[in-house]
Enzyme design. Structure first.
Site, short mmCIF file in Angstrom:
data_model
loop_
_atom_site.label_atom_id
_atom_site.label_comp_id
_atom_site.label_asym_id
_atom_site.label_seq_id
_atom_site.Cartn_x
_atom_site.Cartn_y
_atom_site.Cartn_z
N LEU A 60 -0.77 7.89 4.83
CA LEU A 60 -0.92 6.71 3.75
C LEU A 60 -2.40 6.75 3.35
O LEU A 60 -3.27 6.02 3.89
CB LEU A 60 -0.84 5.31 4.68
N GLU A 62 -4.10 7.51 -0.51
CA GLU A 62 -4.05 7.93 -1.87
C GLU A 62 -5.02 9.00 -2.40
O GLU A 62 -4.52 9.98 -3.16
CB GLU A 62 -4.08 6.80 -2.86
N GLN A 84 2.67 4.54 -4.68
CA GLN A 84 3.64 3.63 -4.50
C GLN A 84 3.82 2.59 -5.51
O GLN A 84 4.95 2.14 -6.11
CB GLN A 84 3.83 2.96 -3.05
N PRO A 91 -7.75 3.79 -4.89
CA PRO A 91 -8.08 4.81 -3.91
C PRO A 91 -8.25 6.16 -4.37
O PRO A 91 -9.01 7.06 -3.88
CB PRO A 91 -7.46 4.57 -2.69
N HIS A 131 1.05 -5.26 -7.51
CA HIS A 131 2.27 -4.62 -7.40
C HIS A 131 2.70 -4.79 -9.11
O HIS A 131 3.87 -4.46 -9.11
CB HIS A 131 3.34 -5.21 -6.75
C1 LIG Z 1 -3.52 1.43 -0.92
C2 LIG Z 1 -2.19 1.19 -0.51
N1 LIG Z 1 -1.09 2.05 -0.61
C3 LIG Z 1 -0.14 1.61 -0.35
C4 LIG Z 1 0.54 0.47 -0.16
C5 LIG Z 1 1.91 0.06 0.13
N2 LIG Z 1 2.17 -0.24 1.30
C6 LIG Z 1 2.18 -1.58 1.71
S1 LIG Z 1 2.39 -1.73 3.43
C7 LIG Z 1 2.28 -0.02 3.75
C8 LIG Z 1 2.42 0.32 5.16
C9 LIG Z 1 1.56 0.04 6.11
O1 LIG Z 1 1.60 0.32 7.24
P1 LIG Z 1 0.53 -0.03 8.44
O2 LIG Z 1 -0.97 0.21 7.92
O3 LIG Z 1 0.88 0.66 9.59
O4 LIG Z 1 0.77 -1.39 8.68
P2 LIG Z 1 1.98 -2.52 8.95
O5 LIG Z 1 2.61 -2.91 7.67
O6 LIG Z 1 3.01 -1.59 9.67
O7 LIG Z 1 1.64 -3.37 9.74
C10 LIG Z 1 2.24 0.65 2.32
C11 LIG Z 1 2.35 2.24 2.39
C12 LIG Z 1 -0.47 -0.30 -0.12
N3 LIG Z 1 -0.28 -1.82 0.27
N4 LIG Z 1 -1.82 -0.21 -0.34
#
Ligand SMILES: Cc1ncc(C[n+]2csc(CCOP(=O)(O)OP(=O)(O)O)c2C)c(N)n1
Lengths: 326, 404
Positions: A60, A62, A84, A91, A131
């Site tokens: 995760l 970018e 996404q 980033p 978004h």
């Molecule tokens: C910079 C960024 N990239 C992608 C996203 C899309 N996105 C939202 S939540 C998520 C997963 C997050 O996982 P984690 O950090 O493990 O936290 P969790 O939601 O599992 O608590 C993604 C990819 C985002 N919000 N921000």
């Protein structure tokens, strides 16, 4: 002739599939693009069929996604990366602007950067913050990048093929609220050049220029205007960098009026560039100043206000009336 | 405490937290596989209340002894309080999920399964501490005294957060992954400059640990010895991606390379989360710098209501974690120890119902913002372009009133 009716989402999926089949150097990279098939399912089934070495779930990060895509491109691969959502490209903005865009020039043309950055963008799906943004001008302003956005399934299919074939980095903006719109795709067609504008509807009195999600709104506006006896031409620009000014000029010389429509904030947006250039090129043809319809100089609002924020039929028709009133 | 001793902590009673086999199937090269196995190995975690609802004593587990001292003052009444917090948070969360299904909210990010990590850490905080949450910290917000209905505006789509962070020292939810860890670090740098003894806590997920911002936050906080606790809820998933797609060594060990301690705690054990967070906060207050706490837990619900976990997650895995439910284990303990009777649970159920009802009512009555709100607060000092666009848009809207 293989003509099929499909959604933009499906057309993009088919396009990626074809690219993976045709060229073993093509890679798909991004968050959740594997098993899940991406949050919009654009890469659905591709990892299953092409394996984890070609359809790669990334960490995760970018900046990491684009930065490593640059390295893979240096090694001869052709990465197609998925960001996404629009608001999460920042980033990676550093890598895109300072590295991806400039590598070819810095190497005096020795290095090619055949990287496609796919970004589902713009509003209209009732999402939360970050978004629904339309950052295309921020990329179009950067020399070295190409910036395009399809508005229909056929263009989605063909423009993505062409973007992947391009040796330049292409920022490929996908109008997410149109993903489920259906249309015909001829997968044997010989497509226009990637950056050629397209006359989506012919008209005589005024030209509406748009791209991506706003093309549909403009077509609806043209249909509504026709009922009032106004003949509106709609030009789908397809590309924000470069912009097909010759194509647009031809339309404006015919209709003598131009309204540019986009979701992004109007201030210093693509519409500003178009207005300036068309004014230079068509000064003696124009019957009215080039008008712009778009977003405000304000953050994209919470979902409950987006219908009022986004340019809709009424705001486009209002601009048409204002232009015709000159 | 040295970094080494933190990393080597190995409570004997840490049972049943092994990740189900097979989850690390992605790795092809043998070397990568070996590392992946290390990440999945029996995690070394601090646990003070077992999944069976038994308290861990110092005699049982000398490693836990140090942390037991951090919850020595916790009375039975406090335990009932922690239980109540978790139950009401879960109820609120469930209600929000239901409201999303009914179309009242556009989206919801559920914390189901993460109640102990959030309540344990949240109750460790002092009023003057400052919290930087992600978008899922509903339980921490509860501990800060933020009215839960305030959290729903952004998910309903009527605002982008809307609350004043300084009221409860609870910052706005941050959606862009990892960003807030840097804000927390900077805030902590300010706290240190001011000579205050408050601490700062930044919440983030296992996926977020991949972001450059998080690594930069670790660097800054270490270099400036900032009073910040990095509290990672490792819920095993970042949407569809398992932790193997984000890291190849246990996350808490990463802190060592930055020069501060990292520790893994049973994230489904509210008491251990309370103890470990208190320990980390006290280090911060004493001027000993940052700590990384990895709360090892599980996201029982979908990532958000837009997500379909059946595409990537196995039922057996979810079921195995269900057995470690944070609320159930405290209930078992409270019942077995005589810490709470049926009357307590019934009264809590009634309170829970009332909360659910209030949340439903408030959300349904939440008005849409006025259209002109688009132009509000874009700048603190005002801006000529915004004023012009506001006036133009108002005139445009007014033209409809006249026309019809
Ligand atoms: C910079 C960024 N990239 C992608 C996203 C899309 N996105 C939202 S939540 C998520 C997963 C997050 O996982 P984690 O950090 O493990 O936290 P969790 O939601 O599992 O608590 C993604 C990819 C985002 N919000 N921000």
């Amino acid at each position: 002739m293989a003509v099929e009716k499909m959604s933009i989402a499906k057309a993009l999926n088919e396009s990626l599939r074809k690219a993976l089949e045709t060229d073993p150097k093509v890679l798909i990279m991004g968050e959740d693009v594997g098993k899940l098939g991406g949050v919009f399912r654009i890469t659905d089934g591709l990892q299953k069929d092409f394996g984890e070495e070609r359809v790669i779930d990334t960490p995760l990060a970018e900046s990491g996604i684009v930065g490593t895509a640059i390295g893979l491109a240096l090694r001869g691969y052709r990465p197609v990366v998925e960001i996404q959502f629009d608001g999460f490209v920042f980033p990676a903005y550093d890598q895109i602007v300072t590295q991806l865009a400039k590598m070819h020039a810095r190497s005096l043309g020795k290095v090619k950067m055949p990287v496609v950055v796919r970004i589902p963008y713009a509003g209209g799906i009732g999402a939360v913050e970050h978004h629904s943004e339309s950052p295309e001008a921020l990329f179009a302003h950067v020399p070295g990048l190409k910036v395009v956005s399809p508005s229909n399934p056929s263009d989605a299919y063909w423009m993505l093929q062409q973007a992947i074939l391009s040796d330049d980095p292409v920022i490929f903006f996908e109008p997410k609220r149109r993903y489920w719109d259906k249309g015909e795709v001829d997968i044997d067609a010989i497509p226009d050049s990637l950056h050629a504008a397209r006359v989506a509807r012919e008209g005589a009195d005024i030209t509406l220029a748009a791209y991506g999600p706003m093309v549909k709104v403009c077509l609806e506006a043209a249909a509504a205007a026709a009922e009032e006896g106004k003949s509106v031409e709609v030009v789908d620009l397809r590309s924000m960098s470069p912009i097909d000014f010759d194509g647009l000029q031809a339309s404006v010389e015919k209709t003598r009026r131009l309204v540019v429509v986009h979701e992004a904030p109007v201030f210093l947006g693509t519409g500003a560039e178009i207005a300036a250039r068309i004014t230079e090129r068509c000064f003696y043809h124009l019957e009215a100043p080039v008008l712009r319809v778009g977003g405000f100089h304000a953050p994209y609002p919470p979902a409950r206000l987006e219908d009022e924020y986004l340019p809709g039929l009424d705001r486009v028709l209002d601009a048409v009336d204002r232009s015709l009133a000159y | 405490m040295t970094v080494e001793s933190t990393a080597a902590r190995k409570p004997r009673r840490s049972s049943g937290t092994k990740r189900a086999a097979g989850a690390a199937s992605a790795a092809k090269a043998p070397a990568a596989k070996a590392v992946a196995t290390a990440q999945n190995a029996e995690p070394q975690l601090v646990q003070l209340l077992t999944p069976e609802g038994e308290r861990v004593s110092a005699a049982d587990n000398p490693d836990a002894a140090e942390f037991l001292s951090f919850v020595e003052d916790i009375t039975t009444e406090d335990l009932r309080g922690l239980y109540r917090d978790m139950v009401l948070t879960r109820r609120f969360d469930g209600e929000a999920t239901a409201l999303q299904r009914q179309g009242e909210l556009g989206l919801w990010a559920s914390l189901l399964g993460q109640e102990a990590a959030q309540i344990g850490s949240g109750r460790a905080l002092r009023d003057d501490d400052y919290v930087f949450p992600t978008y899922r910290e509903h339980g921490v917000a509860w501990c800060r005294g933020v009215d839960p209905t305030n959290l729903l505006g952004m998910f309903r789509g009527v605002n982008h957060g809307g609350w004043d962070p300084s009221t409860n020292n609870f910052h706005l939810y941050t959606i862009v992954i990892g960003s807030q860890t840097l804000h927390a670090t900077g805030y902590a740098m300010g706290v240190a400059k001011d000579g205050a003894d408050s601490a700062v806590i930044a919440y983030f997920g296992d996926g977020a640990s991949s972001q450059g911002d998080v690594a930069e936050a670790f660097t800054f906080s270490a270099v400036y010895n900032s009073p910040v606790v990095f509290f990672c809820q490792n819920n095993q998933w970042a949407i569809s991606e398992p932790t193997e797609r984000q890291m190849r060594v246990p996350l808490y060990q990463r802190a060592q390379g930055f020069g501060f301690p990292g520790i893994r705690v049973d994230g489904n054990d509210v008491l251990a989360c309370l103890a470990v967070t208190r320990w980390a906060l006290e280090r911060a207050r004493r001027g000993e710098g940052p700590t990384l706490v990895e709360a090892f837990t599980y996201r029982m619900a979908a990532h958000t209501t837009s997500d379909d976990p059946t595409k990537y997650r196995r039922d057996e895995e979810t079921a195995a974690w269900e057995a470690k439910d944070p609320i159930l284990r405290l209930k078992t303990y409270l019942l077995a120890s005589g810490g709470a009777d049926e009357a307590f649970f019934e009264a809590l159920e009634a309170e829970s119902e009332a909360l659910g009802k209030r949340v439903r009512e408030v959300v349904r009555a939440m008005p849409d913002p006025d259209t002109m709100a688009i132009f509000e607060n874009v700048y603190a000092d005002g801006h000529a372009l915004v004023d012009e666009e506001r006036a133009q848009f108002a005139a445009y809207l007014a033209s409809f009133e006249e026309g019809h």
